[in-house]
Design a protein around this motif. Structure first.
Motif, PDB file in Angstrom:
ATOM      1  N   GLN A  21      89.621  62.628  42.107  1.00  0.00           N
ATOM      2  CA  GLN A  21      89.676  61.204  42.446  1.00  0.00           C
ATOM      3  C   GLN A  21      90.053  60.967  43.914  1.00  0.00           C
ATOM      4  O   GLN A  21      90.568  59.904  44.270  1.00  0.00           O
ATOM      5  CB  GLN A  21      90.629  60.494  41.486  1.00  0.00           C
ATOM      6  CG  GLN A  21      90.107  60.517  40.047  1.00  0.00           C
ATOM      7  CD  GLN A  21      91.023  59.832  39.043  1.00  0.00           C
ATOM      8  OE1 GLN A  21      92.112  59.383  39.382  1.00  0.00           O
ATOM      9  NE2 GLN A  21      90.578  59.759  37.799  1.00  0.00           N
ATOM     10  N   ASN A  31      93.923  56.890  36.231  1.00  0.00           N
ATOM     11  CA  ASN A  31      93.611  56.803  37.654  1.00  0.00           C
ATOM     12  C   ASN A  31      94.813  57.395  38.399  1.00  0.00           C
ATOM     13  O   ASN A  31      95.886  56.798  38.439  1.00  0.00           O
ATOM     14  CB  ASN A  31      93.376  55.341  38.047  1.00  0.00           C
ATOM     15  CG  ASN A  31      93.142  55.188  39.537  1.00  0.00           C
ATOM     16  OD1 ASN A  31      92.979  56.174  40.253  1.00  0.00           O
ATOM     17  ND2 ASN A  31      93.117  53.952  40.003  1.00  0.00           N
ATOM     18  N   THR A  84      90.782  50.851  36.113  1.00  0.00           N
ATOM     19  CA  THR A  84      91.428  51.729  37.104  1.00  0.00           C
ATOM     20  C   THR A  84      92.934  51.450  37.187  1.00  0.00           C
ATOM     21  O   THR A  84      93.629  52.018  38.013  1.00  0.00           O
ATOM     22  CB  THR A  84      90.843  51.508  38.512  1.00  0.00           C
ATOM     23  OG1 THR A  84      90.950  50.116  38.821  1.00  0.00           O
ATOM     24  CG2 THR A  84      89.397  51.954  38.624  1.00  0.00           C
ATOM     25  N   LEU A 116      92.395  66.083  38.239  1.00  0.00           N
ATOM     26  CA  LEU A 116      91.884  64.735  38.511  1.00  0.00           C
ATOM     27  C   LEU A 116      92.372  64.189  39.851  1.00  0.00           C
ATOM     28  O   LEU A 116      91.681  63.388  40.489  1.00  0.00           O
ATOM     29  CB  LEU A 116      92.301  63.784  37.384  1.00  0.00           C
ATOM     30  CG  LEU A 116      91.474  63.852  36.097  1.00  0.00           C
ATOM     31  CD1 LEU A 116      92.098  62.990  35.016  1.00  0.00           C
ATOM     32  CD2 LEU A 116      90.038  63.416  36.345  1.00  0.00           C
TER      33      LEU A 116
END
Lengths: 433, 233
Positions: free
Chosen positions: A135, B87, B67, A131
């Protein structure tokens, strides 16, 4: 339905990695007599995985790399196979041969797409690392993740790279590269050339079936080490008769992947280097060259980690204090527990148990072959590793063995795949030669 | 095409491939893949507001564009679920919001695991250590008991060191403990030992603990609720 259609598309994207940068029909540097098109495909895959490994360290966004990858590899493919050589017949032959490979890949991919379950370690570590890339972060940011220090990262990068490459950005597309590599490694071992496809295909399907279970593709990294070891087992067989520099480079590049996949990968990489140093047919010069390169690769990893201010392997469970003070009776107790789990999980792994039986019978028959020696060394060193790793670790042995030993045996069994499949294919008729 | 079908080798390969498909549940998998979209399959596998409750977490992430890494407390025994909404750009920070999954209420019960006839372990202690404030009382789960007189020691074991933290006499089905979670190290194992087992007439005793939840919904503002899953601040 649109989701299912993405699976053939991603298969084509993966296959580009097996078809470029080297022309599988033989290029100037590769002799057609010594390298089959599958050998070159395997080398292409290993080269491309090494390129992805380098990309994983470079601080650019994944979207950019995905875009460049698609454009560059597709252009290269068109250039090599349509503009440069114009060998349409060869591509048709490859297409025909790949049909069964694609079908098996598709069946397993559908299973992965439907089940979606991630393994324990994948939820805690590997997917979270993936991730980071998805991201928009990069290698240096991984140090913000506490668990980064325990877990090398290459598998997570592959996961991130391919889950981001299609318009539908589902997590499991990234795991399909594990499926592809697994299927390819077995396919590569089962097929020698474009002939005798029927028997090879049947063996291929059964060879996949005996080692398949969904959990292997749940994001855990052992499947990558298994597959790389399986590919390398064939290279190790080839190197007995042909110490071609390309074979040596393939082995070194494969070993480099092992170093970056998982902590155990470093151990198996070292075992493979030790085996080369024990091979009689390889000249001392080449051994020195291989060993120096291996040392540079390990140093490179250390330099990268220290440059980004990261701990290379923070496993807290091995301490000198514990090893020096461990009581003999406790060691015997650990040995007893470990042996029982080793036998249990060993017997449940087709390649491990069959490989050992074949190895044992060949040794009893006193068959003499350099490859047999290679396998004997591998068995000896990998068994020593397993015992040391479990006995000297400061963890409750039963829990530790119960939760991890099955996976260690599985990844270790990758090196026996060539032995087992070749034995079955040739029914012991000079299959070592 | 007909030539292909007539070819015995192709038929054999086809049959073996079908066999492979059957062994790997291909036909069930593909029918479910056609029937359900990605989110529905996630819910089928992980639950919406049950078990790992990934469906609820994904729903919240989409609806509130989360987030800021709210803290997630899952009362069901399940692996880590943060991966579903984390996040990474903000990985070491939690917001002031929380997500409670499978919330059992202000008070909840946890059964003790029998080690032997006289020894019981609070085996969920580590898992529940960040979810309860105190142990209210210990309860005997056997219902057909008239006369009770049990002497019990409660002790912890940390790094092989045993420490008795409470001794009590149980004369009723429910006996007050009032043991604060702070008194027990989260890494410790918590044991309950019957000291007078040989004098007891009753056999096969079972115990449970009544726990005071660390999170009381009355202290928070509920942003979103679905069954016993809550998004709070």
């Amino acid at each position: 339905m649109f989701e299912i259609l993405q699976i053939p598309i991603i298969f084509i994207i993966f296959s580009l990695m097996a078809l470029v940068p080297l022309n599988v029909d033989g290029s100037k540097i590769l002799n057609k007599k010594k390298f089959t098109f599958l050998d070159i495909s395997a080398l292409n895959l290993i080269i491309n995985f090494n390129i992805l490994l380098i990309l994983s360290i470079i601080p650019f966004s994944l979207d950019l790399f995905n875009f460049i990858y698609l454009i560059f590899y597709f252009s290269l493919f068109v250039y090599i196979y349509f503009l440069q050589s114009k060998k349409l017949n060869l591509l048709i032959e490859i297409f025909k041969l790949s049909i069964i490979f694609f079908i098996i890949f598709f069946i397993i991919s559908i299973c992965v797409a439907n089940k979606l379950n991630l393994g324990w370690d994948a939820k805690y570590f590997y997917y979270i690392k993936a991730l980071f890339y998805i991201q928009g972060e990069n290698f240096s940011d991984l140090k913000n993740f506490t668990h980064n220090m325990y877990h090398p990262h290459f598998g997570s990068y592959l996961w991130a790279f391919f889950s981001n490459i299609l318009p539908l950005k589902y997590e499991y597309f990234g795991r399909l590269i594990y499926v592809y590599l697994f299927c390819f490694s077995i396919f590569y071992i089962c097929h020698d050339n474009l002939k005798d496809k029927f028997l090879s295909n049947i063996i291929f399907i059964f060879a996949i079936l005996v080692s398949y279970k969904y959990e292997r593709f749940s994001g855990l990294q052992e499947i990558l080490i298994f597959s790389v070891l399986a590919i390398l087992s064939k290279f190790y067989f080839k190197i007995q008769n042909n110490q071609n520099i390309i074979n040596i480079i393939s082995i070194i590049l494969g070993i480099n992947l092992l170093i970056w996949i998982k902590a155990e990968g470093i151990v198996y990489a070292t075992i493979l280097i030790i085996i080369i140093s024990l091979m009689k047919k390889i000249s001392n010069n080449i051994k020195i060259y291989i060993f120096s390169t291996y040392t540079c690769l390990i140093l490179f990893k250390f330099i990268v980690y220290s440059f980004f201010d990261m701990v290379i392997n923070g496993q807290p469970f091995y301490t000198l204090d514990y090893i020096l003070n461990i009581e003999f009776s406790y060691l015997i107790y650990k040995l007893k527990i470990l042996s029982s789990y080793l036998v249990y999980y060993g017997l449940n792994n087709f390649y491990f148990v069959t490989g050992l039986i074949i190895l044992l019978s060949l040794n009893i028959q006193k068959k003499s072959s350099n490859y047999l020696n290679t396998l004997n060394y591998y068995f000896l060193l990998s068994t020593i590793f397993i015992f040391f790793a479990y006995l000297l670790r400061d963890l409750e042995i039963e829990y530790f063995a119960k939760t991890t030993l099955e996976r260690i045996i599985f990844l270790s069994s990758g090196f026996y795949v060539f032995l087992v499949i070749n034995f079955l294919k040739k029914f012991n008729s000079n299959f070592l030669k | 095409m007909i030539e292909y079908i007539k070819n015995k080798k192709i038929i054999i390969l086809l049959l073996i491939t079908i066999f492979f498909g059957i062994k790997t549940n291909f036909f069930k998998n593909i029918s479910e893949l056609i029937q359900y979209d990605y989110n529905e399959r996630l819910i089928n596998n992980y639950g919406f507001c049950s078990n790992e409750s990934i469906g609820y977490l994904k729903y919240l992430k989409k609806k509130y564009n989360i987030t800021d890494n709210p803290q997630i407390i899952n009362y069901a025994q399940a692996p880590n679920v943060t991966w579903s909404i984390i996040n990474t750009q903000n990985i070491n920070n939690n917001s002031n919001k929380m997500i409670l999954l499978n919330y059992p209420g202000k008070k909840f019960k946890s059964y003790l695991t029998k080690v032997n006839e006289s020894l019981f372990e609070f085996s969920d202690h580590y898992f529940l250590s960040n979810k309860f404030k105190k142990i209210n009382y210990i309860e005997i789960s056997n219902s057909n008991i008239n006369e009770i007189n049990i002497k019990m020691d409660i002790y912890t074991i940390t790094n092989k060191n045993k420490k008795v933290i409470k001794s009590l006499i149980i004369k009723n089905l429910k006996t007050s403990l009032n043991l604060s979670a702070d008194e027990i190290d989260e890494e410790s194992k918590l044991f309950f030992e019957i000291k007078n087992l040989n004098k007891l007439k009753i056999k096969d005793l079972n115990f449970s603990l009544n726990l005071q939840n660390k999170y009381n919904l009355e202290d928070y503002q509920i942003i979103e609720k679905e069954k016993n899953c809550y998004y709070i601040r």
